[in-house]
Design an enzyme around this catalytic site. Sequence first.
Site, PDB file in Angstrom:
ATOM      1  N   LYS A  79      47.486  38.552  31.862  1.00  0.00           N
ATOM      2  CA  LYS A  79      48.144  37.829  32.961  1.00  0.00           C
ATOM      3  C   LYS A  79      48.116  36.306  32.701  1.00  0.00           C
ATOM      4  O   LYS A  79      47.644  35.872  31.674  1.00  0.00           O
ATOM      5  CB  LYS A  79      47.488  38.198  34.287  1.00  0.00           C
ATOM      6  CG  LYS A  79      47.415  39.717  34.540  1.00  0.00           C
ATOM      7  CD  LYS A  79      48.786  40.365  34.760  1.00  0.00           C
ATOM      8  CE  LYS A  79      48.788  41.870  34.563  1.00  0.00           C
ATOM      9  NZ  LYS A  79      48.081  42.653  35.559  1.00  0.00           N
TER      10      LYS A  79
HETATM   11  C1  LIG Z   1      47.786  43.946  36.217  1.00  0.00           C
HETATM   12  C2  LIG Z   1      48.425  44.523  37.395  1.00  0.00           C
HETATM   13  C3  LIG Z   1      47.701  45.027  38.501  1.00  0.00           C
HETATM   14  C4  LIG Z   1      46.224  45.267  38.507  1.00  0.00           C
HETATM   15  O1  LIG Z   1      45.433  44.248  38.102  1.00  0.00           O
HETATM   16  P1  LIG Z   1      44.011  44.526  37.431  1.00  0.00           P
HETATM   17  O2  LIG Z   1      43.370  43.168  37.526  1.00  0.00           O
HETATM   18  O3  LIG Z   1      44.262  44.958  36.020  1.00  0.00           O
HETATM   19  O4  LIG Z   1      43.290  45.547  38.237  1.00  0.00           O
HETATM   20  C5  LIG Z   1      48.409  45.428  39.617  1.00  0.00           C
HETATM   21  N1  LIG Z   1      49.744  45.367  39.666  1.00  0.00           N
HETATM   22  C6  LIG Z   1      50.472  44.930  38.623  1.00  0.00           C
HETATM   23  C7  LIG Z   1      51.956  44.886  38.759  1.00  0.00           C
HETATM   24  C8  LIG Z   1      49.843  44.512  37.452  1.00  0.00           C
HETATM   25  O5  LIG Z   1      50.587  44.104  36.423  1.00  0.00           O
END
Ligand SMILES: *Cc1c(COP(=O)(O)O)cnc(C)c1O
Length: 391
Positions: free
Chosen positions: A189
């Site tokens: 991210k």
């Molecule tokens: C990465 C992601 C999540 C979850 O995040 P985590 O920190 O990995 O638990 C939820 N929704 C979307 C669309 C994502 O890309």
Amino acid sequence: MEQKPTRDSFLPYGRQWIDEEDIQAVVEVLKGEYLTTGPYITRFEKAVASYVGATYAVSFANGTAALHGACFAAGISDGDEVITSPMTFAASANCILYQGGTPVFADIDEETYNLDPAEIEKKLTSKTKAIIPVHFTGQPAPLDEIAAIAKKHQLVVIEDAAHALGATYKGNKIGSISDMTMFSFHPVKHITSGEGGIITTNDKDYYEKLLQFRSHGITRDVNKLTENHGPWYYEMQFLGYNYRLTDIQAALGLSQLKKLDAFIERRKKYRTMYDEAFQGLQAITLPFQDSNRCSSWHLYVIRLQLDQLSGTREDIFNRLRQENIGVNVHYIPVYYLPYYQSLGYPKGLCPKAEKLYEEIITLPLFPAMTEKDVHDVIQAVKKVICHYRKA
Ligand SMILES: *Cc1c(COP(=O)(O)O)cnc(C)c1O
């Protein structure tokens, strides 16, 4: 096609960028007094809230736990229906199931790949409790239209903004707008804390519920206790979880946050390079963009016009992998996943999302890429698409 791949080494679709300053920030915590629930947690939460323009922020062990917390705070429970997009990661819908709710998938807009407000309307019932829009690839969902539906039917809006830290909707940062907004700090991210997530909100009641939920449902707040046995006394008032972020992670997140705007600038520069290079390339549709809703460009997703190509999406995907380009597919419609199939979701539920799934490929896009990496991707895509283009 020639034997030698475009690149010698594999280029992933996304990856963190950690520098010496980040490492020092973590080392400082390791030398200090608190490894968890220390000063960095509040500093990180305040900094994220301030960055997005929200009043409060509550950090969580990961983005999925944060979404679970938001569903709890919104009061989602057995029998409640929550509308979300099928074009997302499983976590956007799993958080509804954790609370005993039922995920209801509404189809997407063919241009933006985000939830289509008209499709949301079709899925409303007397049991609908909330909407979880997902800002697909960082492109903001139609929040005004969604807010209007929510207001009319008294629904809670929880934004899944895992892709959208730093994105803006009509001049306001994502995270400042709806009831609650979730960001993720997973390494792919925009910024990372290893694992981590956060909910931003402007509502004090949600804020307090989220704090208590992430720590077993326990409170020590004397104003909230039903009894008081003395200074050691605390109460567990509902079933919460241990969903806390550590100070080690919060220090990393805080250090990364300083670089967020620079990271986004690089993402934007690289997506412009892609746009310009692929403009004249027939047989692919480039990502949507709109100056009113500024994407933070988490992913660069191209859509293949398969009628103009002699190969399948899988052929093109495999060829790009052979070129050492770490292409990916975001996403498999959530209800295609075997667990959701076992719950009885029929295929054909969201035809536009299903068609999109057949035709998309995600290209590498992350700030730690070099311009050379970007040129490699461009060269490989041109080579592979031209190879398969019908005469
Ligand atoms: C990465 C992601 C999540 C979850 O995040 P985590 O920190 O990995 O638990 C939820 N929704 C979307 C669309 C994502 O890309």
